[in-house]
Scaffold this motif. Sequence first.
Motif, PDB file in Angstrom:
ATOM      1  N   GLY A  34       0.592  -1.128  -0.010  1.00 37.94           N
ATOM      2  CA  GLY A  34       0.026   0.047  -0.127  1.00 37.94           C
ATOM      3  C   GLY A  34       0.757   1.285  -0.079  1.00 37.94           C
ATOM      4  N   GLU A  35       0.499   2.328  -0.008  1.00 42.02           N
ATOM      5  CA  GLU A  35       0.970   3.484   0.071  1.00 42.02           C
ATOM      6  C   GLU A  35       1.813   3.780   1.205  1.00 42.02           C
ATOM      7  N   ARG A  36       3.123   3.826   1.135  1.00 41.67           N
ATOM      8  CA  ARG A  36       4.013   3.957   2.329  1.00 41.67           C
ATOM      9  C   ARG A  36       3.802   2.776   3.188  1.00 41.67           C
ATOM     10  N   ARG A  37       3.393   1.439   2.775  1.00 42.20           N
ATOM     11  CA  ARG A  37       3.279   0.403   3.543  1.00 42.20           C
ATOM     12  C   ARG A  37       3.877  -0.558   2.975  1.00 42.20           C
ATOM     13  N   TRP A  38       4.773  -1.489   3.895  1.00 44.16           N
ATOM     14  CA  TRP A  38       5.546  -2.402   3.350  1.00 44.16           C
ATOM     15  C   TRP A  38       5.459  -3.791   4.361  1.00 44.16           C
ATOM     16  N   ALA A  39       5.354  -5.016   3.556  1.00 44.04           N
ATOM     17  CA  ALA A  39       5.570  -6.285   4.063  1.00 44.04           C
ATOM     18  C   ALA A  39       6.844  -6.510   4.280  1.00 44.04           C
ATOM     19  N   VAL A  40       7.695  -6.572   5.409  1.00 45.01           N
ATOM     20  CA  VAL A  40       8.969  -6.908   5.661  1.00 45.01           C
ATOM     21  C   VAL A  40       8.948  -8.624   6.239  1.00 45.01           C
ATOM     22  N   VAL A  41       9.434  -9.493   5.503  1.00 42.75           N
ATOM     23  CA  VAL A  41       9.413 -10.871   5.825  1.00 42.75           C
ATOM     24  C   VAL A  41      10.882 -11.494   5.906  1.00 42.75           C
ATOM     25  N   PRO A  42      11.452 -11.388   7.152  1.00 44.14           N
ATOM     26  CA  PRO A  42      12.742 -11.896   7.359  1.00 44.14           C
ATOM     27  C   PRO A  42      12.922 -13.547   6.947  1.00 44.14           C
ATOM     28  N   ARG A  43      13.939 -13.797   6.563  1.00 46.39           N
ATOM     29  CA  ARG A  43      14.383 -15.369   6.530  1.00 46.39           C
ATOM     30  C   ARG A  43      14.272 -16.217   7.765  1.00 46.39           C
ATOM     31  N   GLU A  44      13.641 -17.179   7.808  1.00 43.21           N
ATOM     32  CA  GLU A  44      13.571 -17.914   9.236  1.00 43.21           C
ATOM     33  C   GLU A  44      14.897 -18.591   9.416  1.00 43.21           C
ATOM     34  N   GLU A  45      15.096 -18.923  10.818  1.00 41.70           N
ATOM     35  CA  GLU A  45      16.157 -19.681  11.264  1.00 41.70           C
ATOM     36  C   GLU A  45      16.039 -21.061  10.612  1.00 41.70           C
ATOM     37  N   GLU A  46      17.278 -21.416  10.248  1.00 46.02           N
ATOM     38  CA  GLU A  46      17.444 -23.017   9.673  1.00 46.02           C
ATOM     39  C   GLU A  46      16.842 -24.015  10.539  1.00 46.02           C
ATOM     40  N   ASP A  47      17.107 -23.894  12.037  1.00 44.61           N
ATOM     41  CA  ASP A  47      16.764 -25.193  13.028  1.00 44.61           C
ATOM     42  C   ASP A  47      15.070 -24.906  13.293  1.00 44.61           C
ATOM     43  N   SER A  48      14.979 -23.619  13.748  1.00 45.86           N
ATOM     44  CA  SER A  48      13.487 -23.547  14.207  1.00 45.86           C
ATOM     45  C   SER A  48      12.375 -23.374  13.034  1.00 45.86           C
ATOM     46  N   GLY A  49      12.725 -22.635  12.017  1.00 46.01           N
ATOM     47  CA  GLY A  49      11.894 -22.040  11.143  1.00 46.01           C
ATOM     48  C   GLY A  49      11.181 -21.039  11.533  1.00 46.01           C
ATOM     49  N   TYR A  50      11.582 -20.341  12.337  1.00 44.04           N
ATOM     50  CA  TYR A  50      10.996 -19.077  13.249  1.00 44.04           C
ATOM     51  C   TYR A  50      11.847 -18.007  12.803  1.00 44.04           C
ATOM     52  N   ALA A  51      11.214 -16.706  12.440  1.00 45.67           N
ATOM     53  CA  ALA A  51      11.861 -15.572  12.151  1.00 45.67           C
ATOM     54  C   ALA A  51      11.497 -14.436  13.398  1.00 45.67           C
ATOM     55  N   GLU A  52      12.662 -14.137  13.919  1.00 44.36           N
ATOM     56  CA  GLU A  52      12.221 -12.798  15.109  1.00 44.36           C
ATOM     57  C   GLU A  52      11.749 -11.802  14.283  1.00 44.36           C
ATOM     58  N   VAL A  53      10.783 -11.179  14.617  1.00 46.17           N
ATOM     59  CA  VAL A  53      10.117 -10.104  14.043  1.00 46.17           C
ATOM     60  C   VAL A  53       9.981  -8.688  14.926  1.00 46.17           C
ATOM     61  N   ASP A  54       9.828  -9.140  16.409  1.00 44.72           N
ATOM     62  CA  ASP A  54       9.571  -7.983  17.038  1.00 44.72           C
ATOM     63  C   ASP A  54      10.633  -7.073  17.417  1.00 44.72           C
TER      64      ASP A  54
END
Length: 214
Positions: A34-54
């Motif tokens: 959207g206008e001045r709105r962005w999806a930021v999608v970090p790469r997941e950790e290999e072991d956990s499959g989890y991406a720290e976002v906070d």
Amino acid sequence: MGTSYQTILASGGLTEIRRVLTDVGTEAYVTQVGERRWAVVPREEEDSGYAEVDDLAQLITLLTREPAVTFNVFDSDVMAATLHVDGHEAHRYLSDRGWVTEFWDDDDNEVLAGFDGTLYPLDAPPPPGPSGDDPAVFAPLGVGRVDVAALGAALRGEVPLDDAPRLFAECQHRAILDALGLDPCPLTRPFRHTHLDHVPAPVHVRPGGDHRQG
């Protein structure tokens, strides 16, 4: 097995968002939703499959001086959305307080753990339903004319099921984003499943400052 992912809805300028990702050495796809709105999608950790976002979202808000929301969807069952402002957590939404797992505390007592980390005794589980479902909190993150009524309904889980046996968390997330007038696709999938042919194309930010489309 259901769908799980962690994504960020960031506001502001792409240059500032890229700078944060580069400074902390985080690989991610960044796509305009959207206008001045962005999806930021970090790469997941290999072991956990989890991406720290906070932590990442808080750093982004410090540079952009605009709010960001993190989304965490687990196994299609439950989702959390946390609003960050000026480097701090400002509001937390949980789609279902009743989603709990068995857990043992530091004194080896068996308790129930909610998806947000809240602990409950076995004989007093939390009631089902959402918490933090105030549409006024999330409406400023939208673009254009936000459908506040639809946003409130989506936050409460009042989403048409289309003959599905239950409401999947990612479908509820999509309904929330639709009500905000945002493109839901980049925010409702993990890094590994990013649509590289999305229009506009995602920007691939790599550690070291190498930014490429797609």
